[in-house]
Scaffold this active site. Structure first.
Site, PDB file in Angstrom:
ATOM      1  N   LEU A   1      72.634 140.197  -5.589  1.00  0.00           N
ATOM      2  CA  LEU A   1      72.302 139.715  -4.247  1.00  0.00           C
ATOM      3  C   LEU A   1      72.605 138.224  -4.221  1.00  0.00           C
ATOM      4  O   LEU A   1      71.965 137.424  -4.887  1.00  0.00           O
ATOM      5  CB  LEU A   1      70.828 139.977  -3.950  1.00  0.00           C
ATOM      6  CG  LEU A   1      70.396 141.454  -4.051  1.00  0.00           C
ATOM      7  CD1 LEU A   1      68.889 141.581  -3.882  1.00  0.00           C
ATOM      8  CD2 LEU A   1      71.126 142.305  -3.022  1.00  0.00           C
ATOM      9  N   ASN A   2      73.615 137.842  -3.424  1.00  0.00           N
ATOM     10  CA  ASN A   2      74.155 136.486  -3.460  1.00  0.00           C
ATOM     11  C   ASN A   2      74.140 135.845  -2.074  1.00  0.00           C
ATOM     12  O   ASN A   2      75.077 135.149  -1.691  1.00  0.00           O
ATOM     13  CB  ASN A   2      75.585 136.512  -4.028  1.00  0.00           C
ATOM     14  CG  ASN A   2      76.159 135.129  -4.227  1.00  0.00           C
ATOM     15  OD1 ASN A   2      75.502 134.238  -4.758  1.00  0.00           O
ATOM     16  ND2 ASN A   2      77.403 134.931  -3.790  1.00  0.00           N
ATOM     17  N   GLY A   3      73.067 136.064  -1.342  1.00  0.00           N
ATOM     18  CA  GLY A   3      73.009 135.531   0.017  1.00  0.00           C
ATOM     19  C   GLY A   3      72.241 134.241   0.161  1.00  0.00           C
ATOM     20  O   GLY A   3      72.225 133.629   1.228  1.00  0.00           O
TER      21      GLY A   3
ATOM     22  N   GLN B   1      76.674 140.877   4.012  1.00  0.00           N
ATOM     23  CA  GLN B   1      75.544 141.595   4.584  1.00  0.00           C
ATOM     24  C   GLN B   1      75.592 141.457   6.109  1.00  0.00           C
ATOM     25  O   GLN B   1      76.288 140.596   6.653  1.00  0.00           O
ATOM     26  CB  GLN B   1      74.225 141.069   4.035  1.00  0.00           C
ATOM     27  CG  GLN B   1      73.843 139.676   4.477  1.00  0.00           C
ATOM     28  CD  GLN B   1      72.526 139.218   3.881  1.00  0.00           C
ATOM     29  OE1 GLN B   1      72.470 138.215   3.209  1.00  0.00           O
ATOM     30  NE2 GLN B   1      71.454 139.953   4.131  1.00  0.00           N
TER      31      GLN B   1
ATOM     32  N   GLY C   1      67.410 140.518   5.723  1.00  0.00           N
ATOM     33  CA  GLY C   1      66.809 140.831   4.430  1.00  0.00           C
ATOM     34  C   GLY C   1      67.732 141.692   3.586  1.00  0.00           C
ATOM     35  O   GLY C   1      68.690 142.291   4.081  1.00  0.00           O
ATOM     36  N   HIS C   2      67.431 141.772   2.277  1.00  0.00           N
ATOM     37  CA  HIS C   2      68.340 142.508   1.397  1.00  0.00           C
ATOM     38  C   HIS C   2      68.206 144.016   1.522  1.00  0.00           C
ATOM     39  O   HIS C   2      68.975 144.765   0.916  1.00  0.00           O
ATOM     40  CB  HIS C   2      68.165 142.080  -0.059  1.00  0.00           C
ATOM     41  CG  HIS C   2      66.747 141.923  -0.519  1.00  0.00           C
ATOM     42  ND1 HIS C   2      65.812 142.926  -0.430  1.00  0.00           N
ATOM     43  CD2 HIS C   2      66.105 140.872  -1.080  1.00  0.00           C
ATOM     44  CE1 HIS C   2      64.663 142.514  -0.922  1.00  0.00           C
ATOM     45  NE2 HIS C   2      64.797 141.266  -1.318  1.00  0.00           N
TER      46      HIS C   2
ATOM     47  N   LYS D   1      63.607 129.777  -9.184  1.00  0.00           N
ATOM     48  CA  LYS D   1      63.394 129.507  -7.762  1.00  0.00           C
ATOM     49  C   LYS D   1      63.230 128.011  -7.483  1.00  0.00           C
ATOM     50  O   LYS D   1      63.590 127.537  -6.408  1.00  0.00           O
ATOM     51  CB  LYS D   1      62.137 130.243  -7.274  1.00  0.00           C
ATOM     52  CG  LYS D   1      62.159 131.747  -7.470  1.00  0.00           C
ATOM     53  CD  LYS D   1      63.243 132.410  -6.653  1.00  0.00           C
ATOM     54  CE  LYS D   1      63.187 133.931  -6.806  1.00  0.00           C
ATOM     55  NZ  LYS D   1      64.329 134.586  -6.097  1.00  0.00           N
TER      56      LYS D   1
END
Length: 488
Positions: free
Chosen positions: A94-96, A173, A204-205, A376
């Site tokens: 997941l690379n957003g 996405q 959202g993912h 994070k």
């Protein structure tokens, strides 16, 4: 009921107008995305938001939660057997996301932050797959789900891997229109400039499944003979390919179509989503879904002992089957936001792990904490840059010289939030091998070859500066604004 039908009718016309104003070459894809948004909106307006009855929530039973140690270990010398396993695998990251949590601007994808020995998250991911592919003579591809915020810069970065043995596929996405809280309708009129238009947002993912299918990447992977996709956040450095989990899935004949990795919850993870049993099924419970009066209950480590790492193993054919049939249900997460212009809006979102309830044989594996190493904030960055960890063949591992299995608790003040400020405050990263707890606030700078052990608290008062000298050893110390060093 009549009012709801009228809103849905108006919405349908509004979305049709947006599609018609979209450039012809994009219309088909935009139409699919807006159809998905329409269904999500209908679920929300119909009151089908899967509100939980708290008393029905149960911890996962043993039949739905398996310990990692119970998995049969793969024979590391069986190269042929491992190659057959890996031939079935796809890795998706997941690379957003952007690096805003570390003070970076909107132009920098988080995956391009340098986190270890000049390597970025993306470098480390590609390196791991390069080594797997070379060692076992296979071709495990990497798929990146990008957002409009990350797609362009990621594309430039990928050019450096042109000669790599890793095939990298990317797709975008979806983007959905934000809902005006007063009218309950989108306020955008067209699909132009969505990357800079506050009327649009990534939902959202949980959108991964439909966007993977609509992009054509899902069919391409299935045509190549791939069967299993391993999904994780690109900033989770612990989310490496695990042969034991992969073998477990393959040898079961993929009867378990969805496996979620969970790990034991600590006080640092109290807001992390968890898996529960609800009406006889595995279900993801996110913090945003918890009623206010039950938040303390949700944070209780004794009651909710595990949390979701967002490391997922899923059957590709099962994903396609459910997307095509339109049976892929996920809980709607309603997110209220205020835009820069003061407009109050609603975003309808979903989580990728929430799809677990749709797949047969779904269960969770309680994995070691080492498989959850997210970065994070700069406090996390300090950990992975230190001698607590080593990097080899794209795999981050804790140093065997660390006497405790847990990582230190690190709290850095606002002066360290921006990555540029963080880096200039350390001449070299301190020795953290024997550190238990570190708190640093104020204008603090570290010299070269500093060692921190036990509990160390450093507080610089407003307007004052603390310089920790080169070669210092601080063990169970409190350092105050005037550099008095006291036993802790």
């Amino acid at each position: 009921m009549a009012a709801e039908e009228e809103i849905m009718s108006i919405l349908k016309e509004r979305l049709k107008e947006i599609t018609n104003k979209t450039p012809l070459e994009k219309q088909e894809n935009v139409s699919k995305e807006l159809d998905n948004f329409y269904r999500l909106y209908g679920k929300w307006r119909g009151g089908i938001t899967d509100e939980l009855i708290w008393d029905k929530i149960r911890p996962l039973p043993e039949s739905m939660l398996q310990g990692y140690s119970s998995l049969r270990k793969v024979d590391e010398d069986d190269n042929e057997g491992i190659s057959k396993l890996l031939d079935k695998l796809v890795v998706l990251k997941l690379n957003g996301g952007l690096g805003t949590g570390m003070g970076l601007g909107s132009a920098c994808p988080k995956s391009l932050i340098r986190v270890r020995e000049e390597s970025t998250f993306l470098d480390i991911t590609v390196s791991q797959l390069e080594n797997l592919n070379q060692k076992y003579g296979v071709s495990v591809p990497l798929v990146l789900m990008n957002s409009l915020n990350t797609d362009s810069e990621t594309g430039h970065a990928l050019k450096q891997y042109k000669g790599s043995n890793v095939e990298v596929l990317t797709y975008l996405q979806s983007y959905y229109p934000r809902i005006d809280r007063e009218t309950l309708l989108p306020f955008v009129k067209d699909y132009q400039d969505i990357d800079s238009n506050e009327g649009w947002y990534p939902p959202g993912h949980g959108d991964l499944y439909e966007s993977l299918y609509n992009s054509g990447v899902l069919d391409k992977l299935i045509e190549k003979g791939k069967e299993i996709i391993f999904i994780s956040n690109i900033d989770n450095l612990g989310a490496t390919v695990d042969l034991n989990i992969l073998s477990h899935i393959v040898k079961s004949g993929c009867q378990s179509q969805f496996i979620a990795e969970v790990t034991n919850k600590t006080r640092n993870d109290v807001k992390g989503g968890t898996l529960i049993e609800y009406n006889g099924c595995v279900k993801l419970l996110e913090y945003a879904q918890v009623p206010k009066e039950k938040v303390d209950d949700f944070k209780c480590v004794k009651k909710f002992k595990i949390f979701n790492t967002n490391n997922l193993w899923i059957s590709l054919k099962a994903i396609k089957e459910r997307v095509v049939q339109g049976t892929l249900e996920r809980d709607v997460i309603v997110n209220h936001k205020a835009l820069d212009d003061g407009r109050n809006v609603i975003q309808l979102e979903t989580a990728v792990g929430a799809a677990i309830k749709n797949f047969s044989g779904a269960f969770a594996i309680n994995v070691p904490r080492s498989r959850f190493l997210p970065v994070k904030h700069t406090s996390d960055l300090l950990l992975v840059m230190s001698n607590l960890y080593s990097l080899e063949d794209g795999v981050i591992a804790m140093s065997p010289d660390r006497q405790f299995p847990s990582t230190p608790l690190i709290k850095l003040g606002p002066d360290f939030k921006r990555i540029q400020n963080f880096l200039r405050r350390f001449q070299t990263i301190p020795d953290l091998l024997e550190l238990d707890h570190l708190t640093v606030t104020g204008d603090v700078h570290f010299g070269r070859d500093v060692s921190l052990r036990g509990t160390v608290i450093i507080i610089a008062n407003h307007g004052e500066r603390i310089d920790i000298p080169t070669n210092s050893l601080l063990e169970n110390k409190i350092v105050s604004g005037n550099l008095r060093i006291l036993d802790h």
